[in-house]
Design a protein around this motif. Structure first.
Motif, PDB file in Angstrom:
ATOM      1  N   ILE A   1      27.759  22.456  37.437  1.00  0.00           N
ATOM      2  CA  ILE A   1      29.130  22.020  37.241  1.00  0.00           C
ATOM      3  C   ILE A   1      30.044  23.213  37.464  1.00  0.00           C
ATOM      4  CG2 ILE A   1      30.745  21.052  35.601  1.00  0.00           C
ATOM      5  CD1 ILE A   1      28.103  19.947  34.194  1.00  0.00           C
ATOM      6  N   ALA A   2      30.989  23.059  38.345  1.00  0.00           N
ATOM      7  CA  ALA A   2      31.972  24.111  38.569  1.00  0.00           C
ATOM      8  C   ALA A   2      33.088  23.942  37.545  1.00  0.00           C
ATOM      9  CB  ALA A   2      32.532  24.024  39.980  1.00  0.00           C
ATOM     10  N   PRO A   3      33.607  25.034  37.027  1.00  0.00           N
ATOM     11  CA  PRO A   3      34.665  24.932  36.021  1.00  0.00           C
ATOM     12  C   PRO A   3      35.817  24.028  36.457  1.00  0.00           C
ATOM     13  CG  PRO A   3      33.912  27.185  36.182  1.00  0.00           C
ATOM     14  CD  PRO A   3      33.194  26.430  37.259  1.00  0.00           C
ATOM     15  N   ALA A   4      36.161  24.088  37.729  1.00  0.00           N
ATOM     16  CA  ALA A   4      37.300  23.296  38.189  1.00  0.00           C
ATOM     17  C   ALA A   4      37.057  21.796  38.052  1.00  0.00           C
ATOM     18  CB  ALA A   4      37.632  23.639  39.644  1.00  0.00           C
ATOM     19  N   GLN A   5      35.802  21.387  38.101  1.00  0.00           N
ATOM     20  CA  GLN A   5      35.528  19.965  37.913  1.00  0.00           C
ATOM     21  C   GLN A   5      36.017  19.504  36.529  1.00  0.00           C
ATOM     22  OE1 GLN A   5      31.182  20.475  39.387  1.00  0.00           O
ATOM     23  NE2 GLN A   5      31.522  18.290  39.317  1.00  0.00           N
ATOM     24  N   ILE A   6      35.949  20.404  35.595  1.00  0.00           N
ATOM     25  CA  ILE A   6      36.390  20.072  34.243  1.00  0.00           C
ATOM     26  C   ILE A   6      37.889  20.295  34.088  1.00  0.00           C
ATOM     27  CG2 ILE A   6      36.222  20.755  31.818  1.00  0.00           C
ATOM     28  CD1 ILE A   6      33.249  21.415  32.389  1.00  0.00           C
TER      29      ILE A   6
ATOM     30  N   ASP B   1      40.223  20.352  36.286  1.00  0.00           N
ATOM     31  CA  ASP B   1      41.059  19.437  37.065  1.00  0.00           C
ATOM     32  C   ASP B   1      41.438  18.206  36.247  1.00  0.00           C
ATOM     33  OD1 ASP B   1      40.983  21.089  39.212  1.00  0.00           O
ATOM     34  OD2 ASP B   1      39.584  19.899  40.407  1.00  0.00           O
ATOM     35  N   HIS B   2      40.524  17.792  35.419  1.00  0.00           N
ATOM     36  CA  HIS B   2      40.777  16.586  34.628  1.00  0.00           C
ATOM     37  C   HIS B   2      41.345  16.906  33.245  1.00  0.00           C
ATOM     38  CE1 HIS B   2      40.241  12.372  33.632  1.00  0.00           C
ATOM     39  NE2 HIS B   2      39.637  12.719  32.518  1.00  0.00           N
ATOM     40  N   PHE B   3      40.753  17.891  32.593  1.00  0.00           N
ATOM     41  CA  PHE B   3      41.117  18.160  31.200  1.00  0.00           C
ATOM     42  C   PHE B   3      42.077  19.334  31.009  1.00  0.00           C
ATOM     43  CE2 PHE B   3      37.063  15.932  30.958  1.00  0.00           C
ATOM     44  CZ  PHE B   3      37.280  15.023  29.935  1.00  0.00           C
TER      45      PHE B   3
ATOM     46  N   TYR C   1      39.261  23.001  28.347  1.00  0.00           N
ATOM     47  CA  TYR C   1      38.021  23.620  28.789  1.00  0.00           C
ATOM     48  C   TYR C   1      37.635  24.743  27.847  1.00  0.00           C
ATOM     49  CZ  TYR C   1      34.840  26.252  31.829  1.00  0.00           C
ATOM     50  OH  TYR C   1      33.758  26.911  32.345  1.00  0.00           O
ATOM     51  N   ARG C   2      38.537  25.629  27.600  1.00  0.00           N
ATOM     52  CA  ARG C   2      38.273  26.784  26.745  1.00  0.00           C
ATOM     53  C   ARG C   2      37.948  26.325  25.331  1.00  0.00           C
ATOM     54  NH1 ARG C   2      41.001  31.544  28.704  1.00  0.00           N
ATOM     55  NH2 ARG C   2      41.560  32.084  26.575  1.00  0.00           N
ATOM     56  N   TYR C   3      38.736  25.391  24.850  1.00  0.00           N
ATOM     57  CA  TYR C   3      38.519  24.874  23.505  1.00  0.00           C
ATOM     58  C   TYR C   3      37.127  24.267  23.370  1.00  0.00           C
ATOM     59  CZ  TYR C   3      38.736  21.799  19.479  1.00  0.00           C
ATOM     60  OH  TYR C   3      38.450  21.179  18.302  1.00  0.00           O
ATOM     61  N   TYR C   4      36.785  23.427  24.314  1.00  0.00           N
ATOM     62  CA  TYR C   4      35.530  22.697  24.210  1.00  0.00           C
ATOM     63  C   TYR C   4      34.329  23.628  24.076  1.00  0.00           C
ATOM     64  CZ  TYR C   4      31.485  19.895  25.240  1.00  0.00           C
ATOM     65  OH  TYR C   4      30.255  19.309  25.138  1.00  0.00           O
ATOM     66  N   PHE C   5      34.238  24.600  24.977  1.00  0.00           N
ATOM     67  CA  PHE C   5      33.048  25.450  24.943  1.00  0.00           C
ATOM     68  C   PHE C   5      33.017  26.366  23.727  1.00  0.00           C
ATOM     69  CE2 PHE C   5      33.012  24.223  29.439  1.00  0.00           C
ATOM     70  CZ  PHE C   5      31.717  23.737  29.503  1.00  0.00           C
ATOM     71  N   MET C   6      34.178  26.731  23.237  1.00  0.00           N
ATOM     72  CA  MET C   6      34.198  27.587  22.055  1.00  0.00           C
ATOM     73  C   MET C   6      33.930  26.797  20.773  1.00  0.00           C
ATOM     74  SD  MET C   6      34.645  30.654  23.182  1.00  0.00           S
ATOM     75  CE  MET C   6      33.562  30.079  24.491  1.00  0.00           C
TER      76      MET C   6
ATOM     77  N   PRO D   1      47.836  14.854  26.544  1.00  0.00           N
ATOM     78  CA  PRO D   1      47.989  13.415  26.801  1.00  0.00           C
ATOM     79  C   PRO D   1      46.640  12.719  26.782  1.00  0.00           C
ATOM     80  CG  PRO D   1      48.332  14.697  28.807  1.00  0.00           C
ATOM     81  CD  PRO D   1      48.262  15.664  27.685  1.00  0.00           C
ATOM     82  N   ARG D   2      46.640  11.531  26.289  1.00  0.00           N
ATOM     83  CA  ARG D   2      45.387  10.764  26.334  1.00  0.00           C
ATOM     84  C   ARG D   2      45.017  10.540  27.788  1.00  0.00           C
ATOM     85  NH1 ARG D   2      43.697   8.245  21.732  1.00  0.00           N
ATOM     86  NH2 ARG D   2      42.679   6.584  22.886  1.00  0.00           N
ATOM     87  N   LEU D   3      43.727  10.649  28.047  1.00  0.00           N
ATOM     88  CA  LEU D   3      43.271  10.569  29.432  1.00  0.00           C
ATOM     89  C   LEU D   3      42.469   9.308  29.657  1.00  0.00           C
ATOM     90  CD1 LEU D   3      42.117  14.270  29.761  1.00  0.00           C
ATOM     91  CD2 LEU D   3      44.205  13.274  30.692  1.00  0.00           C
ATOM     92  N   GLU D   4      42.504   8.886  30.892  1.00  0.00           N
ATOM     93  CA  GLU D   4      41.636   7.780  31.291  1.00  0.00           C
ATOM     94  C   GLU D   4      40.210   8.242  31.104  1.00  0.00           C
ATOM     95  OE1 GLU D   4      42.661   4.712  32.452  1.00  0.00           O
ATOM     96  OE2 GLU D   4      44.590   5.485  31.728  1.00  0.00           O
TER      97      GLU D   4
END
Length: 532
Positions: free
Chosen positions: A316-321, A323-325, A330-335, A524-527
């Motif tokens: 998984i490339a970071p941008a895949q995440i 781009d959406h989130f 991204y930073r929050y999730y992994f930490m 924002p809430r995401l699809e």
RNA sequence: GGGGCGGUAGCUCAGCCGGUUAGAGCAGAGGACUCAUAAUCCUUGGGUCGUGGGUUCGAGUCCCACCCGCCCUACCA
């Protein structure tokens, strides 16, 4: 040089440029970025280094396969892949070193020339096993008994073909002489290798006794030539590790070197722990240089229960995440989701669930409702808290506790999860406070007491958010800046990044009269994001 | 082969030196409320604690064996 001028110096590994950047390597960079942002916000001098490792046979081969010189190939990879990923994850590194840069290669040659002159290096012959199919040297553990036509021979586990014995004239570093010195060092500095499980493995490995290390190669030429015998190039690792000192002025800028080295933390994945906790300190001992204060081996990211490997890097490339989130999430999730130092599972479902529940619903929505009420009931001007009572004091006390916990967990223990838990528990508490206080009902009471209560409730919530913005800035700089803006805090308190994090719990910093605006929602809430 | 780690509610995980009804978050269910991003707050869930033995008055929690996953490390030819 006064010790207070010493920079808090953090490094990531330099990543092998030939591999595509994936969330595993970005994980280390993210952690280092959070750690260094946190220390900067304590007001410390900080130096954060990352970079790329660009030598070695593998890279030479891919460059040739692509019909370009290794330097051209590496330039392209750095420009198109490795530098952009830093933007993607919003890393604020102070420097980026490449092992093909002169500031590195020249210092590396001097370093080894010195060790050679000091008798730490000798010429010997290396006999090793080589798998032609893998194009790699093999260790006994990489092999297994052959079957069928290869019965009785040792074959490569990957290709199931016999390996060849190769003999090569090499230079060796007298690593074996450092067995006892390293063990003594681990003993005296139990904090040197972390976490404890990683330390135990390193210690038991060294206890078995170390062998001298082959540090040169003659079979290819994409590497740093050994100055006294230029037919040889340095083994990549022995070249790469030195980036931590060459990048901060070793041998070229003594003042900067003194101010920066030794590193406070080397962040590494546990797969390369041994290079950093055994070979690297031995090299430094041989050169008479101070050792880094801490080597932290973090865990793997598991995807679908399996280690993300380079080979099966459908990765998984970071941008895949992002781009959406977005980079903040991204930073929050992994930490937050993965205890640093342990292996942790990554899944899109978990990421999506945490984004919605923790970031959008708990945190973002709190910011929205507070800003909306200050707007609705006070025309966007933060009122004074003239009726501060027990309920408010509970919040203020909880904040002070959360700040202390977060500062210790993130700033000292490298426990990003623990620190974020403290902050988000506080956020939940403020949501509960609002529900209990029911400011929307109090607003209907037009008496002076009623209005004082309303003002106090909203002030308390806004002041809480002020502290949250300060505490989350290291992890989520973009949304924190948006919140800071929404609270109108900069006018009175100044820049967000300048707010001392250890002081974030001091109650009452956001002045009444601040202009609170309801900006775009933080998260924002995401699809629902589809698989992969 | 040796050493280590892990296998606990749908998911991710806590459960220290053994002791009343095995916990948290998320998801799910019910309720309250309406300031807010249909958000928030409260309540709720009964999971053979990998398998089989053993020790004990009593075991996710100790011992033994085994199964599964992973990590470290060896031998040998």
């Amino acid at each position: 040089m006064a010790s207070s001028d010493k920079s808090y110096y953090v490094t990531t590994p330099i990543y092998y440029v030939n591999d595509a950047p994936h969330i595993g390597s970005a994980y280390t960079t993210t952690a280092g970025d959070v750690l260094t942002r946190w220390h900067r916000q304590r007001g410390e001098n900080v130096w954060y280094l990352t970079g790329t490792d660009e030598h070695g046979e593998k890279l030479l081969r891919t460059a040739r396969a692509n019909g370009v010189s290794p330097q051209e190939w590496t330039d392209k990879l750095v420009r198109e892949a490795w530098l952009p990923v830093l933007e993607t994850i919003d890393a604020a590194n102070d420097d980026f070193i490449r092992t093909t840069e002169k500031r590195h290669t020249e210092r590396v040659q001097e370093f080894w020339q010195n060790l050679h002159d000091a008798g730490e290096v000798y010429k010997g012959s290396y006999e090793g096993l080589y798998c032609v199919a893998c194009e790699e040297h093999k260790l006994p553990g990489d092999l297994e008994e052959g079957t069928g036509e290869y019965a009785g021979q040792l074959v490569c586990k990957v290709h199931h073909r016999p390996v060849e014995t190769i003999r090569e004239e090499n230079y060796f570093f007298k690593l074996s002489q450092y067995t006892d010195k390293l063990l003594a060092y681990y003993e005296e500095h139990p904090e040197f290798v972390q976490p404890a499980t990683a330390r135990n493995e390193v210690v038991s490995f060294v206890k078995q006794g170390l062998q001298d290390l082959s540090i040169s190669r003659t079979s290819f030429d994409w590497g740093i030539p050994i100055p006294w015998d230029t037919k040889h190039v340095l083994y990549v690792w022995i070249d790469a590790l030195l980036n931590y000192v060459t990048a901060v002025g070793y041998g070229s800028d003594e003042e900067k070197f003194e101010r920066t080295w030794p590193a406070d933390v080397h962040l590494v994945g546990k797969d390369i722990l041994r290079f950093h906790a055994v070979i690297w300190p031995a090299m430094l001992m041989a050169a008479g240089l101070p050792l880094p204060k801490k080597v932290f081996g973090h865990g793997w990211l598991l995807v679908g229960g399996e280690k993300m490997s380079k080979t099966k890097l459908t990765g998984i490339a970071p941008a895949q995440i992002t781009d959406h989130f977005g980079s903040d999430a991204y930073r929050y999730y992994f930490m937050r989701a993965i205890p640093f130092g342990q292996d942790g599972s990554f899944s899109w479902e978990d990421l999506n669930a945490r984004y919605t529940s923790e970031l959008a619903n708990d945190y973002g929505n709190l910011a929205s409702r507070v800003a909306a009420m200050v707007g609705k009931y006070f025309g966007g001007v933060l009122p004074e808290a003239s009726a501060h009572g027990p309920a408010e004091q509970t919040i203020a006390d909880a904040l002070a506790a959360a700040v202390a916990t977060a500062d210790e967990r993130i700033g000292e223990a490298l426990d990003f999860q623990g620190g974020l838990n403290a902050v988000f528990d506080f956020i939940k508490l403020v949501n509960g406070y609002l529900t209990e206080q029911e400011p929307w009902k109090v607003a209907k009471d037009e008496s002076a007491e009623g209005q004082a209560r309303l003002a106090t409730i909203l002030y308390t919530a806004a002041e809480s958010l002020r502290a949250v913005a300060v505490l989350l800035n290291a992890v989520m700089p973009k949304s924190s800046a948006a919140l800071w803006d929404s609270l109108g805090a900069e006018a009175s308190l100044g820049e967000l990044a300048k707010q001392p994090v250890q002081d974030a719990g001091r109650w009452g910093q956001l002045p009444a009269g601040s202009v609170v605006t309801k900006g775009a929602v933080l998260f924002p809430r995401l699809e629902e994001r589809a698989e992969g």
